[in-house]
Design a protein around this motif. Structure first.
Motif, PDB file in Angstrom:
ATOM      1  N   LYS A  80      39.173  40.055  88.135  1.00 55.76           N
ATOM      2  CA  LYS A  80      39.940  41.245  87.765  1.00 55.76           C
ATOM      3  C   LYS A  80      40.156  41.306  86.256  1.00 55.76           C
ATOM      4  CE  LYS A  80      42.510  42.115  92.007  1.00 55.76           C
ATOM      5  NZ  LYS A  80      43.809  42.172  92.666  1.00 55.76           N
ATOM      6  N   LYS A  82      38.248  40.014  83.908  1.00 54.66           N
ATOM      7  CA  LYS A  82      36.975  40.387  83.278  1.00 54.66           C
ATOM      8  C   LYS A  82      36.729  41.887  83.387  1.00 54.66           C
ATOM      9  CE  LYS A  82      34.506  36.008  83.682  1.00 54.66           C
ATOM     10  NZ  LYS A  82      33.416  35.281  84.340  1.00 54.66           N
ATOM     11  N   LEU A  83      36.986  42.434  84.570  1.00 56.01           N
ATOM     12  CA  LEU A  83      36.797  43.867  84.784  1.00 56.01           C
ATOM     13  C   LEU A  83      37.729  44.667  83.876  1.00 56.01           C
ATOM     14  CD1 LEU A  83      35.543  46.217  86.392  1.00 56.01           C
ATOM     15  CD2 LEU A  83      37.380  45.917  88.049  1.00 56.01           C
ATOM     16  N   GLU A  85      39.042  43.713  81.057  1.00 61.73           N
ATOM     17  CA  GLU A  85      38.613  43.566  79.664  1.00 61.73           C
ATOM     18  C   GLU A  85      37.454  44.509  79.355  1.00 61.73           C
ATOM     19  OE1 GLU A  85      37.911  39.336  79.432  1.00 61.73           O
ATOM     20  OE2 GLU A  85      39.955  38.936  78.727  1.00 61.73           O
ATOM     21  N   LYS A  86      36.511  44.621  80.298  1.00 64.89           N
ATOM     22  CA  LYS A  86      35.387  45.551  80.108  1.00 64.89           C
ATOM     23  C   LYS A  86      35.896  46.993  80.020  1.00 64.89           C
ATOM     24  CE  LYS A  86      31.563  43.075  82.312  1.00 64.89           C
ATOM     25  NZ  LYS A  86      30.627  43.081  83.449  1.00 64.89           N
ATOM     26  N   GLN A  87      36.829  47.338  80.914  1.00 67.86           N
ATOM     27  CA  GLN A  87      37.375  48.691  80.915  1.00 67.86           C
ATOM     28  C   GLN A  87      38.124  48.969  79.614  1.00 67.86           C
ATOM     29  OE1 GLN A  87      39.679  48.593  84.543  1.00 67.86           O
ATOM     30  NE2 GLN A  87      37.999  49.450  85.755  1.00 67.86           N
ATOM     31  N   LYS A  88      38.844  47.971  79.101  1.00 67.43           N
ATOM     32  CA  LYS A  88      39.590  48.120  77.856  1.00 67.43           C
ATOM     33  C   LYS A  88      38.640  48.411  76.698  1.00 67.43           C
ATOM     34  CE  LYS A  88      42.592  45.646  74.679  1.00 67.43           C
ATOM     35  NZ  LYS A  88      42.067  44.668  73.775  1.00 67.43           N
ATOM     36  N   VAL A  89      37.548  47.643  76.604  1.00 68.26           N
ATOM     37  CA  VAL A  89      36.563  47.845  75.539  1.00 68.26           C
ATOM     38  C   VAL A  89      35.978  49.252  75.628  1.00 68.26           C
ATOM     39  CG1 VAL A  89      34.276  47.118  74.720  1.00 68.26           C
ATOM     40  CG2 VAL A  89      36.014  45.406  75.222  1.00 68.26           C
ATOM     41  N   GLN A  90      35.654  49.668  76.845  1.00 71.36           N
ATOM     42  CA  GLN A  90      35.075  51.000  77.051  1.00 71.36           C
ATOM     43  C   GLN A  90      36.067  52.088  76.640  1.00 71.36           C
ATOM     44  OE1 GLN A  90      33.825  51.676  81.096  1.00 71.36           O
ATOM     45  NE2 GLN A  90      32.454  53.329  80.530  1.00 71.36           N
ATOM     46  N   LYS A  93      36.345  52.300  72.867  1.00 74.13           N
ATOM     47  CA  LYS A  93      35.193  53.020  72.300  1.00 74.13           C
ATOM     48  C   LYS A  93      35.381  54.526  72.464  1.00 74.13           C
ATOM     49  CE  LYS A  93      31.585  49.513  72.966  1.00 74.13           C
ATOM     50  NZ  LYS A  93      30.413  49.136  73.766  1.00 74.13           N
TER      51      LYS A  93
END
Length: 132
Positions: A80, A82-83, A85-90, A93
């Motif tokens: 969760k 990791k997911l 963190e990916k969503q945060k980066v997206q 951006k």
């Protein structure tokens, strides 16, 4: 002659759905045999009921009433994180792109107002802006 009648989810009562789910989960009937026994149009209908009303955790493929080991829970939480963190980066951006667009649009409006000598933005007189 085929007496095929198309049914919808609304044709089945909640108590009927729950009893079918109970029979399948207790092992009395399989999904396919429940479908045939009760004349349910599609196997996926029974599977949908199991997902919606059953005791099985379809996301983690384990019965939901089974306690998870601390290791399983840690692995779930790490996945969760990791997911997220990916969503945060997206999202960061997307936010940067939106901010850049807003600056560019603002500059374009300034140029258009100057070039064509027109007011594009609606500027309220100070006495009107205090009324709201």
């Amino acid at each position: 002659m085929n007496n095929y009648v198309k049914r919808t989810q609304k044709d089945y009562t909640l108590s009927f759905k729950l009893s079918v789910v109970k029979e399948v989960e207790s092992g009395i009937l399989s999904v396919t045999s429940a479908q045939k026994h009760y004349g349910i149009q599609s196997r996926s209908t029974v599977v949908n009921w199991l997902r919606k009303y059953g005791n099985f955790d379809w996301e983690n493929q384990t019965p939901s009433n089974m306690p998870k080991t601390p290791e399983q829970r840690i692995m779930e939480l790490e996945a969760k994180v990791k997911l997220l963190e990916k969503q945060k980066v997206q999202l960061e951006k997307q936010s940067h792109i939106s901010d850049s667009k807003a600056i560019i649009f603002d500059m374009m409006i300034d140029l258009a107002e100057k070039e064509y000598n027109i007011d594009i933005r609606k500027n309220l007189p100070p006495e009107q802006s205090n009324l709201s």
